[in-house]
Design a protein around this motif. Structure first.
Motif, PDB file in Angstrom:
ATOM      1  N   SER A  99      55.884  36.100  88.482  1.00  0.00           N
ATOM      2  CA  SER A  99      57.460  37.477  88.075  1.00  0.00           C
ATOM      3  C   SER A  99      57.907  37.689  86.639  1.00  0.00           C
ATOM      4  O   SER A  99      58.309  38.993  86.285  1.00  0.00           O
ATOM      5  CB  SER A  99      58.192  37.859  89.470  1.00  0.00           C
ATOM      6  OG  SER A  99      58.993  37.288  89.404  1.00  0.00           O
ATOM      7  N   PRO A 102      56.423  39.602  82.699  1.00  0.00           N
ATOM      8  CA  PRO A 102      55.574  41.214  82.773  1.00  0.00           C
ATOM      9  C   PRO A 102      53.950  41.540  82.587  1.00  0.00           C
ATOM     10  O   PRO A 102      53.393  41.942  82.705  1.00  0.00           O
ATOM     11  CB  PRO A 102      56.302  41.429  81.839  1.00  0.00           C
ATOM     12  CG  PRO A 102      57.168  41.421  80.578  1.00  0.00           C
ATOM     13  CD  PRO A 102      57.375  39.199  81.065  1.00  0.00           C
ATOM     14  N   GLN A 106      51.047  43.826  83.430  1.00  0.00           N
ATOM     15  CA  GLN A 106      50.970  45.187  82.775  1.00  0.00           C
ATOM     16  C   GLN A 106      48.876  44.975  82.762  1.00  0.00           C
ATOM     17  O   GLN A 106      48.045  46.099  83.089  1.00  0.00           O
ATOM     18  CB  GLN A 106      50.920  44.646  81.419  1.00  0.00           C
ATOM     19  CG  GLN A 106      52.584  45.571  81.200  1.00  0.00           C
ATOM     20  CD  GLN A 106      53.539  44.696  79.534  1.00  0.00           C
ATOM     21  OE1 GLN A 106      52.891  44.481  79.697  1.00  0.00           O
ATOM     22  NE2 GLN A 106      54.288  45.326  80.250  1.00  0.00           N
TER      23      GLN A 106
END
Length: 126
Positions: A99, A102, A106
């Protein structure tokens, strides 16, 4: 556990790159167990000598059911500590939390938008 390897083609500097290995273990319990150690972590330590290794804690894979965010955060810290204690060396391997990258979500969003059901159905993981 997932393992992906690339070829050992020469890099731009002309030296051969080591093949890459990627694997992870979910933080879904308060502690890892002997099965995690004998089934994965022990091999991960050995792979560090031959491969460019990337190990991660797939905490986003652990949120498919109801969960307590504070408990998941604590389990993620414990998971990282146990991986390090089992011999994963941050000097020889990349260790990261899913996590915290990013680009993972995406890319998942993009792939989910362009991958058809028929194509996904041919994958054993699906």
């Amino acid at each position: 556990m997932m393992l992906a390897m690339s070829d050992a083609s020469p890099s731009q500097s002309g030296t051969a790159r080591r093949p890459r290995a990627l694997s992870g273990a979910q933080p879904t319990a308060d502690s890892y167990h002997l099965g995690n150690y004998f089934g994965a972590f022990r091999q991960w330590v050995a792979l560090q000598d031959e491969f460019e290794t990337f190990y991660f804690i797939p905490d986003m894979h652990a949120i498919t059911v109801e969960y307590d965010p504070a408990l998941l955060r604590e389990r993620t810290y414990v998971a990282a500590a146990q991986m390090l204690a089992s011999g994963v060396d941050p000097e020889r391997s990349a260790l990261f939390v899913q996590s915290h990258v990013p680009e993972h979500t995406q890319l998942a969003w993009i792939l989910n938008g362009i991958t058809g059901f028929g194509e996904a159905g041919r994958m054993t993981q699906f």
